[in-house]
Structure formats: structure tokens, C-alpha cells
Design a protein around this motif. Structure first.
Motif, PDB file in Angstrom:
ATOM      1  N   MET A   1      33.688  49.001  29.156  1.00 37.03           N
ATOM      2  CA  MET A   1      34.588  49.762  28.282  1.00 37.03           C
ATOM      3  C   MET A   1      34.882  49.005  26.992  1.00 37.03           C
ATOM      4  O   MET A   1      34.990  49.599  25.922  1.00 37.03           O
ATOM      5  CB  MET A   1      35.895  50.084  29.032  1.00 37.03           C
ATOM      6  CG  MET A   1      35.722  51.175  30.090  1.00 37.03           C
ATOM      7  SD  MET A   1      37.263  51.610  30.895  1.00 37.03           S
ATOM      8  CE  MET A   1      37.493  50.185  31.960  1.00 37.03           C
ATOM      9  N   ILE A   2      35.034  47.669  27.101  1.00 36.52           N
ATOM     10  CA  ILE A   2      35.234  46.881  25.892  1.00 36.52           C
ATOM     11  C   ILE A   2      34.034  47.015  24.970  1.00 36.52           C
ATOM     12  O   ILE A   2      34.159  47.103  23.755  1.00 36.52           O
ATOM     13  CB  ILE A   2      35.481  45.408  26.249  1.00 36.52           C
ATOM     14  CG1 ILE A   2      36.733  45.270  27.113  1.00 36.52           C
ATOM     15  CG2 ILE A   2      35.608  44.567  24.986  1.00 36.52           C
ATOM     16  CD1 ILE A   2      38.004  45.687  26.437  1.00 36.52           C
ATOM     17  N   LEU A   5      34.284  50.168  22.926  1.00 35.47           N
ATOM     18  CA  LEU A   5      35.181  50.042  21.781  1.00 35.47           C
ATOM     19  C   LEU A   5      34.461  49.385  20.610  1.00 35.47           C
ATOM     20  O   LEU A   5      34.584  49.821  19.453  1.00 35.47           O
ATOM     21  CB  LEU A   5      36.416  49.218  22.165  1.00 35.47           C
ATOM     22  CG  LEU A   5      37.476  49.906  23.032  1.00 35.47           C
ATOM     23  CD1 LEU A   5      38.523  48.895  23.471  1.00 35.47           C
ATOM     24  CD2 LEU A   5      38.128  51.053  22.273  1.00 35.47           C
ATOM     25  N   GLU A 256      38.202  55.646  24.990  1.00 33.86           N
ATOM     26  CA  GLU A 256      38.017  54.322  25.589  1.00 33.86           C
ATOM     27  C   GLU A 256      39.363  53.613  25.734  1.00 33.86           C
ATOM     28  O   GLU A 256      39.625  52.954  26.751  1.00 33.86           O
ATOM     29  CB  GLU A 256      37.082  53.486  24.709  1.00 33.86           C
ATOM     30  CG  GLU A 256      35.638  53.954  24.680  1.00 33.86           C
ATOM     31  CD  GLU A 256      34.835  53.513  25.886  1.00 33.86           C
ATOM     32  OE1 GLU A 256      35.386  52.759  26.713  1.00 33.86           O
ATOM     33  OE2 GLU A 256      33.670  53.922  26.009  1.00 33.86           O
ATOM     34  N   ASP A 257      40.215  53.728  24.731  1.00 33.88           N
ATOM     35  CA  ASP A 257      41.527  53.086  24.778  1.00 33.88           C
ATOM     36  C   ASP A 257      42.385  53.675  25.898  1.00 33.88           C
ATOM     37  O   ASP A 257      43.075  52.939  26.620  1.00 33.88           O
ATOM     38  CB  ASP A 257      42.221  53.253  23.431  1.00 33.88           C
ATOM     39  CG  ASP A 257      43.575  52.570  23.386  1.00 33.88           C
ATOM     40  OD1 ASP A 257      43.625  51.333  23.538  1.00 33.88           O
ATOM     41  OD2 ASP A 257      44.590  53.280  23.214  1.00 33.88           O
ATOM     42  N   GLN A 258      42.338  55.001  26.053  1.00 30.37           N
ATOM     43  CA  GLN A 258      43.103  55.644  27.127  1.00 30.37           C
ATOM     44  C   GLN A 258      42.588  55.219  28.503  1.00 30.37           C
ATOM     45  O   GLN A 258      43.375  54.986  29.429  1.00 30.37           O
ATOM     46  CB  GLN A 258      43.024  57.167  26.983  1.00 30.37           C
ATOM     47  CG  GLN A 258      43.724  57.708  25.744  1.00 30.37           C
ATOM     48  CD  GLN A 258      43.415  59.166  25.487  1.00 30.37           C
ATOM     49  OE1 GLN A 258      42.710  59.823  26.278  1.00 30.37           O
ATOM     50  NE2 GLN A 258      43.926  59.703  24.384  1.00 30.37           N
ATOM     51  N   THR A 259      41.282  55.081  28.626  1.00 26.30           N
ATOM     52  CA  THR A 259      40.700  54.644  29.898  1.00 26.30           C
ATOM     53  C   THR A 259      41.108  53.219  30.229  1.00 26.30           C
ATOM     54  O   THR A 259      41.434  52.902  31.384  1.00 26.30           O
ATOM     55  CB  THR A 259      39.167  54.755  29.837  1.00 26.30           C
ATOM     56  OG1 THR A 259      38.791  56.088  29.479  1.00 26.30           O
ATOM     57  CG2 THR A 259      38.548  54.422  31.196  1.00 26.30           C
ATOM     58  N   LEU A 260      41.100  52.349  29.246  1.00 28.17           N
ATOM     59  CA  LEU A 260      41.525  50.974  29.470  1.00 28.17           C
ATOM     60  C   LEU A 260      43.001  50.905  29.855  1.00 28.17           C
ATOM     61  O   LEU A 260      43.404  50.082  30.694  1.00 28.17           O
ATOM     62  CB  LEU A 260      41.286  50.145  28.190  1.00 28.17           C
ATOM     63  CG  LEU A 260      39.847  49.697  27.918  1.00 28.17           C
ATOM     64  CD1 LEU A 260      39.744  49.072  26.531  1.00 28.17           C
ATOM     65  CD2 LEU A 260      39.383  48.701  28.972  1.00 28.17           C
ATOM     66  N   ASP A 261      43.814  51.759  29.248  1.00 22.93           N
ATOM     67  CA  ASP A 261      45.238  51.791  29.580  1.00 22.93           C
ATOM     68  C   ASP A 261      45.458  52.180  31.039  1.00 22.93           C
ATOM     69  O   ASP A 261      46.275  51.574  31.743  1.00 22.93           O
ATOM     70  CB  ASP A 261      45.958  52.766  28.650  1.00 22.93           C
ATOM     71  CG  ASP A 261      47.443  52.860  28.939  1.00 22.93           C
ATOM     72  OD1 ASP A 261      48.146  51.851  28.758  1.00 22.93           O
ATOM     73  OD2 ASP A 261      47.896  53.948  29.357  1.00 22.93           O
ATOM     74  N   LYS A 262      44.700  53.172  31.495  1.00 22.35           N
ATOM     75  CA  LYS A 262      44.825  53.576  32.893  1.00 22.35           C
ATOM     76  C   LYS A 262      44.322  52.497  33.840  1.00 22.35           C
ATOM     77  O   LYS A 262      44.889  52.249  34.906  1.00 22.35           O
ATOM     78  CB  LYS A 262      44.051  54.877  33.130  1.00 22.35           C
ATOM     79  CG  LYS A 262      44.696  56.099  32.486  1.00 22.35           C
ATOM     80  CD  LYS A 262      43.941  57.359  32.829  1.00 22.35           C
ATOM     81  CE  LYS A 262      44.618  58.587  32.207  1.00 22.35           C
ATOM     82  NZ  LYS A 262      43.897  59.844  32.547  1.00 22.35           N
ATOM     83  N   ALA A 263      43.236  51.828  33.430  1.00 23.99           N
ATOM     84  CA  ALA A 263      42.692  50.764  34.272  1.00 23.99           C
ATOM     85  C   ALA A 263      43.685  49.618  34.427  1.00 23.99           C
ATOM     86  O   ALA A 263      43.793  48.994  35.488  1.00 23.99           O
ATOM     87  CB  ALA A 263      41.385  50.253  33.688  1.00 23.99           C
ATOM     88  N   ALA A 264      44.416  49.350  33.345  1.00 15.79           N
ATOM     89  CA  ALA A 264      45.366  48.229  33.385  1.00 15.79           C
ATOM     90  C   ALA A 264      46.662  48.578  34.101  1.00 15.79           C
ATOM     91  O   ALA A 264      47.292  47.719  34.711  1.00 15.79           O
ATOM     92  CB  ALA A 264      45.676  47.774  31.975  1.00 15.79           C
TER      93      ALA A 264
END
Length: 273
Positions: A1-2, A5, A256-264
Motif C-alpha cells: 500500500m505504501i 501511495l 490508499e490512505d483510507q485503506t492504510l487508516d483502516k489497517a492501522a
């Protein structure tokens, strides 16, 4: 995911650079002799991804992974602009009749340019034939640079009552008063834009004279002026395409940012039930 981005970011930056280039071209659509910039988007070197670990006895190939895009350097397009009649004696259009042909591509190569000298003494090159006569009687370009003859000297004239032959010979009352210098650049990649319609040679020395070059012919037209080779319609279309591509990359980055937020914040969270 990074990685996603980063890839989206490079796409946005590339489209921003492309938009700046196209905007500059559009701003110069009415500039005499202006040569539009061109640029290409290229991908960074791809990486070969392999699977390590698991049940496989040895790493297995997953496939290629692109690492983003970038905009390559911009280069001027030296194709002929539209030549229009002005009736002004100091307007002189440089009309290219023939240039050497690349046997591989079938396209003409090189460029023909006027020679000018800046007040600092530097030799520069231009396609802008919108000349004028200075108070001192020198033929100059719009920047005040002296137009040079075939001997590399400023052209001195008593008045704007003169005639220019097709080969650049200047006649005053029927008497030759010099010849306008025209240079030939076989490799246009050696020319660097300086602003004000001027180009400089990247390297030592000066460009050779166009006269006498094999497969090179041209004609100077007095009372005519070469316009910009920018197509306003095509440039506007390219700008819209660049804008939409920028928006698409922006939306991908948001996802991608929303996915990372959910992952964290949610993945691995212990349920309260």
C-alpha cells in the motif's frame, strides 16, 4: 500500500510538470517564431518481485512491479510555424525548404536559425524574425540583440528602405549591403532555450553556416513573419487529459490512505464481544 501511495504521487507530479509545460506553450501561441516544448512520460526501472518462504523450496517469481513515472526533459519542436504576410520591411521569415532526412525515421532533421549577439557579446540563435531598426541603425530582434551577417558582424542600415533577397542578401538602393546569417543545427538536442525566443549552443564554438550544407536549403521572405508552431486546440486537449489523469491519481491516493487508516486502526482489533 505504501508503494501505491508513492506510485500515485509520482503520477501527480509528472502531470503537474506536463501541465506547466503545456500552459507555457499556450501562453506563447501568438509569439513570433516560438517553438513549442515537448515532453514524454517514462517509467522508472521495474523491479522483479519474488516470493520468499512458504512451502516452496526456493523463491518463485511473482512478476514485475512498476515504481512510478516521471516526465523526461522537455525539448523544443522545431517544425515550421505558419508564415503570414505583414508588409513590414524589417519582418523577415526564415522558410525552411529542405533539411537532411533521417533514413531510419524518414523525418527531416535539424533546424535553421538566425544569428544574434546579445549586449554582453554572447552569440545566440532565434527563429523570431520580427526585427526592427535601432536608433543607431542596427537591425535587432525584439530583445535588442544585434542580428548578425554571414561574417558574424551586426547589420548596419541607413533606414528601413532596403530589400532582402531569398538568400539573405540585403540591397540598399540596389547595392549589396551584406547578407543575413543563417546557421544550421544538425542536432537540435544541443540547443538550450534561454527565454525571449533565444537558444544557446550547449558546448564550445558556434553553429556552422547553413549555406553550403548538403541537403539544406531555405528562403528568406521579407515582409513576412513566422508565427508560433503551437496548436491551441491540441494543447487545450492535452491539458484536459493531463488534468483528468492528475485527478485519477489523486483519487487512487485517497483510497490508499483510507485503506492504510483502516489497517492501522481496525485490523487486528480485539472484539469486545
Amino acid at each position: 500500500m505504501i508503494r501505491g501511495l508513492y506510485t500515485s504521487e509520482t503520477g501527480m507530479l509528472s502531470q503537474e510538470r506536463l501541465m506547466n509545460m503545456l500552459s507555457n506553450n499556450l501562453n506563447n501561441v501568438d509569439t513570433p517564431g516560438y517553438k513549442q516544448d515537448q515532453g514524454e512520460l517514462r517509467t522508472f526501472p521495474e523491479m522483479l518481485i519474488s516470493r520468499i518462504g512458504g512451502d516452496a523450496p526456493s523463491p518463485s517469481t511473482v512478476g514485475d512491479l512498476s515504481t512510478g513515472v516521471y516526465m523526461d526533459e522537455t525539448v523544443p519542436d522545431f517544425s515550421q510555424g505558419t508564415i503570414t504576410q505583414t508588409g513590414k520591411s524589417t519582418d523577415i521569415a526564415l522558410s525552411t525548404s529542405q533539411l537532411p532526412v533521417n533514413p531510419r525515421t524518414g523525418a527531416q532533421e535539424g533546424a535553421l536559425l538566425f544569428n544574434v549577439r546579445t549586449p554582453a557579446g554572447a552569440i545566440r540563435y532565434t527563429r523570431d524574425g520580427h526585427f526592427t531598426l535601432s536608433p543607431a541603425g542596427q537591425l535587432t530582434d525584439d530583445n535588442g540583440d544585434a542580428v548578425l551577417n554571414t561574417a558574424g558582424q551586426p547589420i548596419q542600415l541607413p533606414s528601413d528602405q532596403f530589400q532582402v533577397a531569398g538568400n539573405g542578401t540585403i540591397l540598399v538602393n540596389g547595392t549589396p549591403a551584406g547578407q543575413i546569417g543563417v546557421s544550421y543545427a544538425a542536432n537540435t538536442n544541443q540547443l538550450v532555450q534561454q527565454g525571449g525566443g533565444l537558444f544557446m549552443l550547449n558546448g564550445a564554438g558556434n553553429l556552422p553556416a547553413a549555406a553550403g550544407q548538403a541537403n539544406v536549403s531555405y528562403q528568406l521572405k521579407q515582409g513576412f513573419m513566422e508565427g508560433s508552431n503551437v496548436s491551441a486546440d491540441q494543447t487545450m486537449t492535452d491539458m484536459m487529459e493531463a488534468y483528468r489523469t492528475f485527478e485519477a491519481n489523486q483519487k487512487v491516493m485517497q483510497i490508499e490512505d483510507q485503506t492504510l487508516d483502516k489497517a492501522a486502526s481496525q485490523v487486528g482489533q480485539v472484539s469486545g464481544n
